[in-house]
Design a protein around this motif. Structure first.
Motif, short mmCIF file in Angstrom:
data_model
loop_
_atom_site.label_atom_id
_atom_site.label_comp_id
_atom_site.label_asym_id
_atom_site.label_seq_id
_atom_site.Cartn_x
_atom_site.Cartn_y
_atom_site.Cartn_z
N GLY A 124 0.79 -1.10 0.31
CA GLY A 124 -0.38 0.05 0.24
C GLY A 124 0.90 1.02 0.10
N LEU A 125 2.28 0.96 0.38
CA LEU A 125 3.05 2.38 -0.23
C LEU A 125 2.83 3.08 -1.38
N ARG A 126 2.25 4.38 -1.12
CA ARG A 126 2.20 5.26 -2.66
C ARG A 126 2.73 6.59 -2.00
N TYR A 127 3.37 7.24 -3.46
CA TYR A 127 3.41 8.47 -3.62
C TYR A 127 2.15 9.32 -3.36
N ARG A 128 2.16 10.77 -1.70
CA ARG A 128 0.95 11.28 -1.91
C ARG A 128 0.98 12.74 -2.71
N GLY A 129 2.72 13.14 -2.48
CA GLY A 129 2.44 14.00 -3.16
C GLY A 129 2.27 15.13 -4.12
#
Length: 254
Positions: A124-129
């Motif tokens: 579930g690791l995602r880039y949120r920026g």
């Protein structure tokens, strides 16, 4: 031609290549990604690294055609252009690595990259920026390295798009059109470097048949409402292919 076809079907394991081409095409058709990560770990157990990549590029170029009309209608043009430019710059580095590494290292790299991508996706690791142009160029550059060296440009672009709040149709479109561009680049590079012999060229063309049929089936099956199910199926098949390709599990690789 009959002699050339005889040489193709004399390759030990060619039936497995035909079968995995069908599976890879089907998954690419309904999930929009994963074809190379399914085909390559199996093909690398049967063919030398350069031959495995060459057949993949030839196979996918025609096999992906059923996806193109729908993809053009949903493509995110600016992203695609940036990915293409940066891939063009780093692909020669990836290809230089391909010609330098041993077949066993090649197979480990294939499996580790594919399994690593799955671990990140499942965690579930995602880039949120905010996604800025330099990031898109960076993703394309990584695709050029992984694609040129082990034949799978997919992991960086898949991880990138799974982090973006875009409709499934847009993700499928950009991934499909990018892969066509990448395949054309690799085919051109291998042609210039004289990496195609008649047997590999014909094998790649023969693999188009099951891959094309698989893409047609997968595209027909695709329904945006079932995107999560398609991804889960793709993850399971990619994991199985990647694990099967680990050299220490068998001694059949070249």
């Amino acid at each position: 031609m009959p002699e050339a076809l005889s040489a193709v079907f004399a390759i030990e394991g060619v039936v497995w290549l035909l079968a995995i081409a069908l599976v890879a095409g089907t998954v690419r058709g309904f999930a929009g990604f994963g074809g190379g990560m399914i085909y390559m770990p199996v093909a690398a157990q049967i063919l030398p690294p350069v031959a495995a990549i060459a057949t993949l590029m030839l196979m996918e170029l025609i096999g992906q055609l059923p996806m193109i009309p729908r993809a053009i209608a949903h493509v995110h043009v600016r992203d695609l252009r940036r990915l293409m430019i940066s891939t063009l710059m780093t692909l020669p580095i990836g290809m230089a690595l391909l010609f330098a590494i041993a077949p066993e290292v090649f197979r480990y790299a294939l499996s580790i990259i594919s399994l690593g991508m799955l671990v990140i996706l499942l965690s579930g690791l995602r880039y949120r920026g905010e996604v800025r142009p330099p990031m898109v160029y960076g993703v394309g550059a990584m695709c050029g390295i992984t694609g040129g060296s082990v034949g799978i440009p997919g992991p960086p672009i898949i991880l990138f798009y799974m982090s973006r709040p875009l409709p499934p149709q847009v993700i499928r479109a950009n991934t499909a059109l990018y892969m066509v561009f990448f395949d054309l680049l690799m085919i051109a590079g291998f042609a210039v470097l004289a990496k195609f012999d008649s047997t590999i060229l014909l094998l790649g063309l023969c693999l188009n048949i099951p891959n094309f049929l698989g893409n047609m089936l997968g595209t027909w099956l695709f329904n945006p409402a079932y995107t999560r199910i398609y991804r889960t199926i793709a993850y399971v098949i990619i994991a199985a292919a990647a694990i099967s390709g680990l050299p220490f599990l068998n001694a059949s690789g070249h």
